[in-house]
Enzyme design. Structure first.
Site, PDB file in Angstrom:
ATOM      1  N   GLY A  69       0.653  -1.203  -0.018  1.00 35.34           N
ATOM      2  CA  GLY A  69      -0.042   0.045  -0.011  1.00 35.34           C
ATOM      3  C   GLY A  69       0.593   1.276  -0.036  1.00 35.34           C
ATOM      4  O   GLY A  69       0.647   2.142  -0.707  1.00 35.34           O
ATOM      5  N   ASP A  70       1.960   1.148   0.799  1.00 30.92           N
ATOM      6  CA  ASP A  70       2.795   2.539   0.788  1.00 30.92           C
ATOM      7  C   ASP A  70       3.598   2.758  -0.274  1.00 30.92           C
ATOM      8  O   ASP A  70       3.478   4.016  -1.032  1.00 30.92           O
ATOM      9  CB  ASP A  70       3.532   2.360   2.058  1.00 30.92           C
ATOM     10  CG  ASP A  70       3.066   2.488   3.497  1.00 30.92           C
ATOM     11  OD1 ASP A  70       2.532   3.659   3.711  1.00 30.92           O
ATOM     12  OD2 ASP A  70       2.659   1.579   4.064  1.00 30.92           O
TER      13      ASP A  70
END
Length: 410
Positions: free
Chosen positions: A172-173
């Protein structure tokens, strides 16, 4: 072309990185690699929360070193009016501002988009948050793990009926960070004509939902009948495409394309399997997935990984060993591509870290400058903003500027 013949593409762009942990720092690390001057701004004594994240050696965080290489370090108390005034002077000179705090937090501090863009209309202000700056969940805190769970991705991985596994990489990051790179560069290009920057609002949740390559369309086009489920080690929509166990390890095989399947079938089951018309198209293979998997598993299990790979290479069926990280770092392909770089750190000496995958024909984006010590560039940055040596001494003495002990030994 000699890579030294051209300037890095973002040379002359100043970026203020007021972010922490991963998505924001990774975004600005990429901008630094492409030539931007990135100033990492941290809070006194603790700095970026990433500095407290393993792996540690001699008090330095490898996590921080990886995501903040190539940046300058400014450590400043923004709750002191003098610190905020310096930050405003700094952002007045910037092209890009990167932050990943909860929506509204920086507005209270005097560093929201409205305030900074009023002072600097050309500023490209990039916000990264869990849910974005609009919607009913905008106020909620979150990390990549939260977005991975919410996005539907986690529900599709692992064995059927078992607890979904952690992905073990910060999908996600990192995925949101690289979207930020694209958005920032696009906004900078747009500014050339408009003369104005803008606010980029990136959500980890949004980015992971956008990553679905088939699950959303399967659901919407089936009228809600098809919901992607856990399938373990293969993909039911792409037979044969998955992970298999050999006598001494694991490998992946991608024989989901018609021609590749026929070549694979000839090796695994001879002329009879290769001629079986049930398997000559994707629909047929998917409908007979269980039978195909049994044949493939038995063939792989009877051989070593090396034997499987040699046989598959001969017939041009894509395959690869499931490598651990030691094997990755020693892989001649990774070494040939320069994907591991060496830097000289003022405390640790020589360190090796992952490179970024940018390859330009006219310049080298390999970052040789290590991540800054906390407050390492306080004096040079303040001086550049017009502060005198006495002014800087006073700010340091009063704790408005802060530097870790190792800085004084440089």
């Amino acid at each position: 072309m000699n890579k030294a013949t051209q300037a890095l593409p973002l040379t002359g762009i100043r970026v203020i990185d007021y972010s922490h942990f991963l998505a924001g720092p990774y975004l600005s690390r990429c901008l630094a690699a492409m030539g931007a001057e990135v100033i990492k701004v941290e809070r006194p004594t603790t700095g970026d929360a990433g500095r407290q994240h393993a792996y540690f050696i001699n008090g330095q965080s490898g996590y921080f070193l990886q995501q903040n290489m190539g940046k300058q370090g400014l450590c400043i108390n923004l709750k002191d009016p003098r610190g905020l005034a310096m930050m405003h002077k700094l952002t007045d000179t910037a092209d890009v501002f990167v932050e990943n705090y909860r929506p509204g937090a920086l507005k209270k501090l005097g560093l929201g988009y409205e305030e900074l863009s009023r002072r600097n209309p050309g500023l490209v202000y990039c916000s990264v948050s869990a849910y974005g700056h609009t919607g009913p969940d905008a106020h909620r805190a979150g990390f990549g793990l939260i977005a991975e769970a919410k996005s539907g991705i986690m529900a599709m991985v692992g064995e059927p009926g078992q607890t979904p596994p952690l992905l073990r990489v910060s999908l996600g990051d990192m995925y949101t960070g690289i979207h930020g790179v694209a958005a920032v560069c696009s906004a900078l290009l747009g500014r050339v004509k408009s003369g104005r920057g803008q606010h980029i609002d990136l959500s980890l949740y949004d980015c992971l939902v956008s990553m679905h390559d088939y699950a959303v369309q399967c659901y919407t086009l089936s009228g809600g009948k098809e919901i992607a489920q856990q399938t373990g080690h293969d993909m039911p929509q792409s037979t044969l495409y998955g992970v298999f166990t050999a006598s001494d390890g694991h490998l992946v095989i991608a024989a989901q394309v018609d021609d590749a399947w026929k070549r694979f079938a000839l090796v695994v089951g001879g002329e009879a399997l290769a001629a079986d018309t049930r398997f000559h198209n994707a629909d047929g293979r998917n409908q007979n997935r269980v039978e195909i998997l049994a044949l493939a598993k038995a063939w792989v299990a009877a051989r070593t990984v090396a034997e499987c790979l040699a046989a598959l290479d001969t017939i041009d069926v894509p395959s690869a060993k499931v490598q651990n990280i030691e094997e990755v770092l020693n892989d001649p392909q990774i070494q040939a591509r320069g994907m591991v770089i060496e830097q000289e750190h003022p405390v640790l000496g020589k360190i090796r870290l992952p490179n970024l995958p940018f390859n330009f024909s006219g310049c080298d984006t390999t970052v040789t400058v290590p991540a800054p010590l906390m407050g390492q560039h306080n004096r040079s940055i303040a001086s550049d903003l017009g502060y005198s040596a006495d002014d800087i001494d006073a700010l340091l003495s009063d704790g408005v500027l802060y530097a870790e002990d190792a800085v004084s030994q440089l």
